[in-house]
Scaffold this motif. Structure first.
Motif, PDB file in Angstrom:
ATOM      1  N   GLU A   1       0.893  -1.245   0.034  1.00 36.27           N
ATOM      2  CA  GLU A   1      -0.102   0.126   0.088  1.00 36.27           C
ATOM      3  C   GLU A   1       0.791   1.291  -0.051  1.00 36.27           C
ATOM      4  N   PRO A   2       1.820   1.428   0.770  1.00 37.97           N
ATOM      5  CA  PRO A   2       2.556   2.757   0.885  1.00 37.97           C
ATOM      6  C   PRO A   2       3.454   2.988  -0.258  1.00 37.97           C
ATOM      7  N   GLN A   3       3.813   1.731  -1.009  1.00 37.66           N
ATOM      8  CA  GLN A   3       4.508   1.973  -2.370  1.00 37.66           C
ATOM      9  C   GLN A   3       3.600   2.180  -3.483  1.00 37.66           C
ATOM     10  N   VAL A   4       2.608   1.810  -3.313  1.00 39.30           N
ATOM     11  CA  VAL A   4       1.258   2.151  -4.493  1.00 39.30           C
ATOM     12  C   VAL A   4       0.947   3.702  -4.213  1.00 39.30           C
ATOM     13  N   LYS A   5       0.766   4.061  -3.152  1.00 37.67           N
ATOM     14  CA  LYS A   5       0.369   5.386  -2.913  1.00 37.67           C
ATOM     15  C   LYS A   5       1.538   6.270  -3.361  1.00 37.67           C
ATOM     16  N   LEU A   6       2.949   6.235  -2.880  1.00 37.36           N
ATOM     17  CA  LEU A   6       3.684   7.020  -3.547  1.00 37.36           C
ATOM     18  C   LEU A   6       3.751   6.831  -4.897  1.00 37.36           C
ATOM     19  N   ALA A   7       3.551   5.769  -5.700  1.00 34.98           N
ATOM     20  CA  ALA A   7       3.762   5.693  -7.143  1.00 34.98           C
ATOM     21  C   ALA A   7       2.578   6.651  -7.753  1.00 34.98           C
ATOM     22  N   ILE A   8       1.248   6.557  -7.143  1.00 35.31           N
ATOM     23  CA  ILE A   8       0.128   7.274  -7.545  1.00 35.31           C
ATOM     24  C   ILE A   8       0.365   8.729  -7.407  1.00 35.31           C
ATOM     25  N   ASP A   9       1.036   8.759  -6.254  1.00 33.60           N
ATOM     26  CA  ASP A   9       1.215  10.319  -5.794  1.00 33.60           C
ATOM     27  C   ASP A   9       2.319  11.201  -6.924  1.00 33.60           C
ATOM     28  N   SER A  10       3.179  10.198  -7.190  1.00 32.74           N
ATOM     29  CA  SER A  10       4.202  10.856  -8.211  1.00 32.74           C
ATOM     30  C   SER A  10       3.895  10.794  -9.581  1.00 32.74           C
ATOM     31  N   GLY A  11       2.360  10.304  -9.952  1.00 35.40           N
ATOM     32  CA  GLY A  11       2.042  10.126 -11.109  1.00 35.40           C
ATOM     33  C   GLY A  11       2.654   8.932 -11.865  1.00 35.40           C
ATOM     34  N   LYS A  12       3.090   7.926 -11.349  1.00 31.48           N
ATOM     35  CA  LYS A  12       3.728   6.731 -11.901  1.00 31.48           C
ATOM     36  C   LYS A  12       2.708   5.690 -12.117  1.00 31.48           C
ATOM     37  N   LEU A  13       1.630   5.492 -11.432  1.00 34.56           N
ATOM     38  CA  LEU A  13       0.871   4.558 -11.437  1.00 34.56           C
ATOM     39  C   LEU A  13      -0.786   5.362 -11.450  1.00 34.56           C
ATOM     40  N   PRO A  14      -1.707   4.875 -12.158  1.00 35.19           N
ATOM     41  CA  PRO A  14      -2.883   5.495 -12.219  1.00 35.19           C
ATOM     42  C   PRO A  14      -3.687   5.410 -10.842  1.00 35.19           C
ATOM     43  N   VAL A  15      -4.474   6.696 -10.757  1.00 41.65           N
ATOM     44  CA  VAL A  15      -5.011   7.051  -9.593  1.00 41.65           C
ATOM     45  C   VAL A  15      -6.317   5.955  -9.142  1.00 41.65           C
ATOM     46  N   GLN A  16      -6.724   5.193 -10.291  1.00 38.05           N
ATOM     47  CA  GLN A  16      -7.710   4.201 -10.096  1.00 38.05           C
ATOM     48  C   GLN A  16      -7.382   3.133  -9.285  1.00 38.05           C
ATOM     49  N   LEU A  17      -5.850   3.151  -9.092  1.00 42.28           N
ATOM     50  CA  LEU A  17      -5.276   1.781  -8.294  1.00 42.28           C
ATOM     51  C   LEU A  17      -5.379   2.143  -6.901  1.00 42.28           C
ATOM     52  N   ALA A  18      -5.765   3.418  -6.440  1.00 44.23           N
ATOM     53  CA  ALA A  18      -5.773   3.633  -4.969  1.00 44.23           C
ATOM     54  C   ALA A  18      -6.715   2.905  -4.189  1.00 44.23           C
ATOM     55  N   ASN A  19      -7.718   2.389  -4.702  1.00 40.63           N
ATOM     56  CA  ASN A  19      -8.755   1.575  -3.972  1.00 40.63           C
ATOM     57  C   ASN A  19      -8.258   0.139  -4.133  1.00 40.63           C
TER      58      ASN A  19
END
Ligand code: ADP
Length: 282
Positions: A148-166
């Motif tokens: 979770e923390p790594q996915v959040k970091l990747a979303i926050d930096s625009g690397k992963l799409p925000v849809q993956l947040a949940n």
């Protein structure tokens, strides 16, 4: 070569004079050198003047914890630690050694256990923070403290799409992979081929750890990610602490963590790899 302030701190703290030094590599995070002193001692010094102020302290804690398992692995002794440097005993490397014995000793390390998964403090993986809050359940730990923390970091930096947040919202049953129930094991935590060496006295040294009590398959999976471990290593390991059926499939899920870390540190194809693993497992 070594920043003057670090040299002065070491000399005054240990009451020695550093006589000569040799740069060891131009690592992308830290700098490292072999250092001799007028006391006759040889040290390994790594430093980084822009490191978080606790980075080397928690690395030192990790080395001390690994040493407390009392295996035959060589864990460099911590001589001195500061906000921006770590001074260790220098270990002489050999060109070859016994991979089988390395496997046996790692299995012994993994027998050191703890009631819960986690650790009593946060540390770092590379230069990224790694949180280690205690959990009873391995999958819960793995998702909440690692993915979770790594996915959040990747979303926050625009690397992963925000849809993956949940993606981790559905608590439990998030994945079809079931880990065998095993006691929390003391892990090196970043066991790729560049973090061990065979030593001149016929043993294996491990260093640069990101320790915690976790599922032992995390360390084993990591050994597969970039290579550098031969079949004797796994044979030795399995003699002492056999891996359970299904490890191959679970190891791909385990490696989602280091792949996410690499995605956050280096971007590029690691991002695509992380995304496809997330879709596959969750
Ligand atoms: P970094 O955190 O910059 O990756 P490492 O701790 O991995 O640095 O060390 C860099 C290199 O220095 C290692 O790959 C290893 O070859 C060597 N090394 C690490 N620790 C020691 C030591 N105690 N004695 C001798 N060489 C070491």
């Amino acid at each position: 070569m070594v920043p003057e302030a670090i040299k002065i701190a070491i000399q005054s703290e240990l009451n020695i004079k550093l006589t000569s030094g040799e740069l060891l590599h131009g690592g992308d995070i830290n700098q490292a050198a072999k250092i001799d002193s007028d006391s006759g001692d040889r040290f390994f010094l790594k430093w980084n003047t822009s490191a978080p102020s606790d980075m080397f302290k928690v690395e030192a804690n990790g080395l001390v914890l690994l040493d407390s398992a009392l295996t035959d692995l060589i864990i460099p002794e911590v001589v001195l630690v500061g906000d921006d440097f770590l001074l260790l005993e220098f270990i002489e490397e050999a060109n070859s050694g016994s991979s089988s014995d390395f496997g046996i000793q790692l299995a012994k390390l993994h027998k050191k256990t703890n009631e819960l998964f986690g650790l009593d403090h946060s540390n770092y993986i590379g230069r990224l923070p790694q949180q280690n809050k205690y959990h009873n359940d391995w999958l819960e730990f793995f998702v909440r403290e690692r993915l979770e923390p790594q996915v959040k970091l990747a979303i926050d930096s625009g690397k992963l799409p925000v849809q993956l947040a949940n993606i981790f919202e559905r608590v439990m049953n998030y994945t079809y992979v079931v880990f065998p129930e095993e006691p929390p094991a003391l892990l090196h935590g970043d066991l790729w081929g560049g973090n061990y060496m065979f030593t001149a006295d016929g043993k294996t040294c491990i260093y640069d750890p990101s320790v915690y009590y976790g599922h032992r398959e995390m360390d084993l999976a990591m050994t597969r990610l970039f290579g550098g471990f031969d079949s004797d290593f796994y044979q030795g390991y399995n003699e002492v602490y056999p891996l359970q059926k299904g490890f191959e499939e679970r190891s791909k899920l385990c490696n989602l963590y280091p792949i996410l870390v690499h995605a956050n540190l280096f971007g590029g194809h690691y991002v695509r790899q992380a995304e496809s693993l997330l879709k596959r497992f969750f």
